[in-house]
Scaffold this motif. Structure first.
Motif, PDB file in Angstrom:
ATOM      1  N   ALA A  52       0.684  -1.225   0.085  1.00  0.00           N
ATOM      2  CA  ALA A  52      -0.162   0.042   0.116  1.00  0.00           C
ATOM      3  C   ALA A  52       0.930   1.288   0.035  1.00  0.00           C
ATOM      4  CB  ALA A  52      -0.634  -0.033   1.146  1.00  0.00           C
ATOM      5  N   GLY A  53       1.863   0.987   0.624  1.00  0.00           N
ATOM      6  CA  GLY A  53       2.831   2.540   0.702  1.00  0.00           C
ATOM      7  C   GLY A  53       3.555   2.474  -0.508  1.00  0.00           C
ATOM      8  N   VAL A  54       3.892   1.524  -1.167  1.00  0.00           N
ATOM      9  CA  VAL A  54       4.520   1.559  -2.608  1.00  0.00           C
ATOM     10  C   VAL A  54       3.537   2.138  -3.414  1.00  0.00           C
ATOM     11  CG1 VAL A  54       5.329   0.511  -4.626  1.00  0.00           C
ATOM     12  CG2 VAL A  54       6.185   0.125  -2.341  1.00  0.00           C
ATOM     13  N   VAL A  55       2.143   1.813  -3.475  1.00  0.00           N
ATOM     14  CA  VAL A  55       1.069   2.538  -4.321  1.00  0.00           C
ATOM     15  C   VAL A  55       0.988   3.951  -3.890  1.00  0.00           C
ATOM     16  CG1 VAL A  55      -1.219   2.581  -4.772  1.00  0.00           C
ATOM     17  CG2 VAL A  55      -0.366   0.589  -4.508  1.00  0.00           C
ATOM     18  N   GLY A  56       1.160   4.351  -2.594  1.00  0.00           N
ATOM     19  CA  GLY A  56       1.046   5.743  -2.328  1.00  0.00           C
ATOM     20  C   GLY A  56       2.061   6.541  -2.890  1.00  0.00           C
ATOM     21  N   GLU A  57       3.177   6.193  -2.573  1.00  0.00           N
ATOM     22  CA  GLU A  57       4.466   6.512  -3.045  1.00  0.00           C
ATOM     23  C   GLU A  57       4.381   6.969  -4.628  1.00  0.00           C
ATOM     24  OE1 GLU A  57       8.271   4.808  -2.729  1.00  0.00           O
ATOM     25  OE2 GLU A  57       8.781   6.407  -1.336  1.00  0.00           O
ATOM     26  N   THR A  58       4.070   5.941  -5.299  1.00  0.00           N
ATOM     27  CA  THR A  58       3.965   5.840  -6.863  1.00  0.00           C
ATOM     28  C   THR A  58       2.893   7.057  -7.177  1.00  0.00           C
ATOM     29  OG1 THR A  58       4.637   3.688  -6.903  1.00  0.00           O
ATOM     30  CG2 THR A  58       3.589   4.580  -8.857  1.00  0.00           C
ATOM     31  N   VAL A  59       1.731   7.006  -6.686  1.00  0.00           N
ATOM     32  CA  VAL A  59       0.619   7.944  -6.751  1.00  0.00           C
ATOM     33  C   VAL A  59       1.284   9.159  -6.940  1.00  0.00           C
ATOM     34  CG1 VAL A  59      -1.431   8.818  -6.020  1.00  0.00           C
ATOM     35  CG2 VAL A  59      -1.531   6.661  -6.676  1.00  0.00           C
ATOM     36  N   ALA A  60       1.819   9.578  -5.534  1.00  0.00           N
ATOM     37  CA  ALA A  60       2.547  10.729  -5.263  1.00  0.00           C
ATOM     38  C   ALA A  60       3.487  11.177  -6.303  1.00  0.00           C
ATOM     39  CB  ALA A  60       3.247  10.951  -4.149  1.00  0.00           C
ATOM     40  N   LEU A  63       1.304  12.317  -9.816  1.00  0.00           N
ATOM     41  CA  LEU A  63       0.454  13.470  -9.862  1.00  0.00           C
ATOM     42  C   LEU A  63       1.401  14.879  -9.569  1.00  0.00           C
ATOM     43  CD1 LEU A  63      -2.560  12.167  -7.615  1.00  0.00           C
ATOM     44  CD2 LEU A  63      -2.179  12.341 -10.278  1.00  0.00           C
ATOM     45  N   GLY A  64       1.096  16.044  -9.799  1.00  0.00           N
ATOM     46  CA  GLY A  64       1.539  17.329  -9.550  1.00  0.00           C
ATOM     47  C   GLY A  64       1.318  17.559  -8.079  1.00  0.00           C
ATOM     48  N   PRO A  65       2.076  18.406  -7.563  1.00  0.00           N
ATOM     49  CA  PRO A  65       2.007  18.959  -6.277  1.00  0.00           C
ATOM     50  C   PRO A  65       0.337  19.464  -5.713  1.00  0.00           C
ATOM     51  CG  PRO A  65       3.726  20.093  -7.070  1.00  0.00           C
ATOM     52  CD  PRO A  65       3.358  19.132  -8.041  1.00  0.00           C
ATOM     53  N   ASP A  66      -0.095  20.165  -6.707  1.00  0.00           N
ATOM     54  CA  ASP A  66      -1.414  20.921  -6.474  1.00  0.00           C
ATOM     55  C   ASP A  66      -2.507  19.718  -6.431  1.00  0.00           C
ATOM     56  OD1 ASP A  66      -0.341  23.408  -6.038  1.00  0.00           O
ATOM     57  OD2 ASP A  66      -0.618  24.092  -8.229  1.00  0.00           O
ATOM     58  N   LEU A  67      -2.239  18.688  -7.705  1.00  0.00           N
ATOM     59  CA  LEU A  67      -3.422  17.758  -7.708  1.00  0.00           C
ATOM     60  C   LEU A  67      -3.508  16.761  -6.565  1.00  0.00           C
ATOM     61  CD1 LEU A  67      -5.839  16.311  -9.131  1.00  0.00           C
ATOM     62  CD2 LEU A  67      -4.092  15.358 -10.670  1.00  0.00           C
ATOM     63  N   LEU A  68      -2.245  16.600  -6.223  1.00  0.00           N
ATOM     64  CA  LEU A  68      -1.878  15.381  -5.152  1.00  0.00           C
ATOM     65  C   LEU A  68      -2.332  15.881  -3.815  1.00  0.00           C
ATOM     66  CD1 LEU A  68      -0.579  12.966  -4.228  1.00  0.00           C
ATOM     67  CD2 LEU A  68       1.592  14.254  -3.467  1.00  0.00           C
ATOM     68  N   ARG A  69      -2.210  17.264  -3.636  1.00  0.00           N
ATOM     69  CA  ARG A  69      -2.752  17.899  -2.249  1.00  0.00           C
ATOM     70  C   ARG A  69      -4.151  17.894  -2.346  1.00  0.00           C
ATOM     71  NH1 ARG A  69      -4.381  23.229  -1.584  1.00  0.00           N
ATOM     72  NH2 ARG A  69      -3.423  23.820  -3.487  1.00  0.00           N
ATOM     73  N   TRP A  70      -4.951  18.159  -3.375  1.00  0.00           N
ATOM     74  CA  TRP A  70      -6.329  17.891  -3.307  1.00  0.00           C
ATOM     75  C   TRP A  70      -6.942  16.421  -3.239  1.00  0.00           C
ATOM     76  CZ3 TRP A  70      -9.957  21.389  -2.339  1.00  0.00           C
ATOM     77  CH2 TRP A  70      -9.376  22.685  -2.697  1.00  0.00           C
ATOM     78  N   THR A 118      -7.548   0.747   7.012  1.00  0.00           N
ATOM     79  CA  THR A 118      -5.985   0.940   7.533  1.00  0.00           C
ATOM     80  C   THR A 118      -5.448   1.020   6.145  1.00  0.00           C
ATOM     81  OG1 THR A 118      -5.958  -1.154   8.062  1.00  0.00           O
ATOM     82  CG2 THR A 118      -6.327   0.317   9.834  1.00  0.00           C
ATOM     83  N   GLN A 119      -5.516   0.098   5.271  1.00  0.00           N
ATOM     84  CA  GLN A 119      -4.825  -0.165   3.888  1.00  0.00           C
ATOM     85  C   GLN A 119      -5.097   1.196   3.322  1.00  0.00           C
ATOM     86  OE1 GLN A 119      -5.908  -2.309   0.710  1.00  0.00           O
ATOM     87  NE2 GLN A 119      -3.883  -3.331   0.407  1.00  0.00           N
ATOM     88  N   ILE A 120      -6.075   1.722   2.986  1.00  0.00           N
ATOM     89  CA  ILE A 120      -6.203   2.805   2.294  1.00  0.00           C
ATOM     90  C   ILE A 120      -5.592   4.188   3.069  1.00  0.00           C
ATOM     91  CG2 ILE A 120      -8.099   4.675   1.214  1.00  0.00           C
ATOM     92  CD1 ILE A 120      -8.159   1.746   0.146  1.00  0.00           C
ATOM     93  N   ALA A 121      -5.797   4.006   4.396  1.00  0.00           N
ATOM     94  CA  ALA A 121      -5.118   5.096   4.992  1.00  0.00           C
ATOM     95  C   ALA A 121      -3.393   5.217   4.775  1.00  0.00           C
ATOM     96  CB  ALA A 121      -5.372   5.090   6.712  1.00  0.00           C
ATOM     97  N   THR A 122      -3.000   3.604   4.706  1.00  0.00           N
ATOM     98  CA  THR A 122      -1.628   3.701   4.586  1.00  0.00           C
ATOM     99  C   THR A 122      -1.122   4.205   3.295  1.00  0.00           C
ATOM    100  OG1 THR A 122      -1.510   1.622   5.813  1.00  0.00           O
ATOM    101  CG2 THR A 122       0.258   2.038   4.532  1.00  0.00           C
ATOM    102  N   VAL A 123      -1.963   4.148   2.066  1.00  0.00           N
ATOM    103  CA  VAL A 123      -1.896   4.737   0.904  1.00  0.00           C
ATOM    104  C   VAL A 123      -1.883   6.037   0.798  1.00  0.00           C
ATOM    105  CG1 VAL A 123      -2.725   4.842  -1.446  1.00  0.00           C
ATOM    106  CG2 VAL A 123      -2.881   2.549  -0.734  1.00  0.00           C
ATOM    107  N   ALA A 124      -2.983   6.557   1.531  1.00  0.00           N
ATOM    108  CA  ALA A 124      -2.755   8.328   1.699  1.00  0.00           C
ATOM    109  C   ALA A 124      -1.742   8.724   2.273  1.00  0.00           C
ATOM    110  CB  ALA A 124      -4.062   8.679   2.326  1.00  0.00           C
ATOM    111  N   LEU A 125      -1.412   8.135   3.602  1.00  0.00           N
ATOM    112  CA  LEU A 125      -0.086   8.649   4.190  1.00  0.00           C
ATOM    113  C   LEU A 125       1.037   8.338   3.446  1.00  0.00           C
ATOM    114  CD1 LEU A 125      -1.369   6.991   7.544  1.00  0.00           C
ATOM    115  CD2 LEU A 125      -1.095   9.491   7.244  1.00  0.00           C
ATOM    116  N   ALA A 126       1.161   7.344   2.735  1.00  0.00           N
ATOM    117  CA  ALA A 126       2.704   7.168   2.155  1.00  0.00           C
ATOM    118  C   ALA A 126       2.717   8.099   1.019  1.00  0.00           C
ATOM    119  CB  ALA A 126       2.717   5.780   1.189  1.00  0.00           C
TER     120      ALA A 126
END
Length: 189
Positions: A52-60, A63-70, A118-126
């Protein structure tokens, strides 16, 4: 240290009353062998949250910083609302003889965590924090903080904790994180 502490706290609170904590209670009551159950929870959590963390890090990264923030801000607000929805345990029977207590716990926990809060939270936190190791370590510690007592104390602990209050506190934390992220408050964006 902030990613570790936030990840630990959010997941520990979010896990209380969650279906995987109920699964820990069920496994403890059924097998009465806490060590292989606790080790199974640990292994399943590390594997699941690392993915989940790798997915979150990859998504980050994509996405550009503005879109990622939203995306992250709205995700945290959605998690806040989702925290207020109570979980019910899925049937965890079957497979025990084939895989033993440890193997059954690893498989059941890994599958139960798929798409879980908690998995979705891990993606978002990563995606929110740049230190994948601290996020995964924090979410794993949070899971263990919530589930080890469930395994060791079983049913009595579940009845003594006011789940609505715990879920409301976790929802509040997610809501604050969401608002702070949307308004670009904090040094991480």
């Amino acid at each position: 240290m902030e990613p570790f502490l936030i990840s630990t706290g959010v997941v520990a609170l979010g896990e209380i009353g969650d279906k995987t904590q109920l699964l820990a209670l069920l496994l403890a009551a059924r097998f009465r062998r806490p060590v292989p159950i606790i080790l199974g929870i640990f292994v399943a959590t590390v594997l699941n949250h690392a993915l989940a963390g790798v997915v979150g890090e990859t998504v980050a990264r994509f996405l550009g910083p503005d879109l990622l923030r939203w995306v992250i801000g709205v995700s945290f607000l959605a998690m806040a609302a989702w925290m207020l929805v109570p979980d019910e345990i899925d049937d965890a029977e079957g497979g025990t003889q084939r895989f033993g207590v440890f193997g059954t716990t690893v498989i059941a926990f890994f599958l139960a965590e798929m798409g879980d809060k908690t998995q979705i939270a891990t993606v978002a936190l990563a995606a929110r924090y740049s230190d994948l190791f601290q996020v995964v370590a924090g979410t794993t510690v949070g899971m263990m903080l919530a589930n080890v007592p469930a395994v060791l104390l079983g049913d009595r602990a579940a009845r003594a904790i006011p789940m609505k209050l715990v879920h409301a506190i976790a929802a509040g934390i997610f809501a604050v994180l969401g608002v702070l992220t949307l308004f670009n408050v904090g040094r991480l964006f």
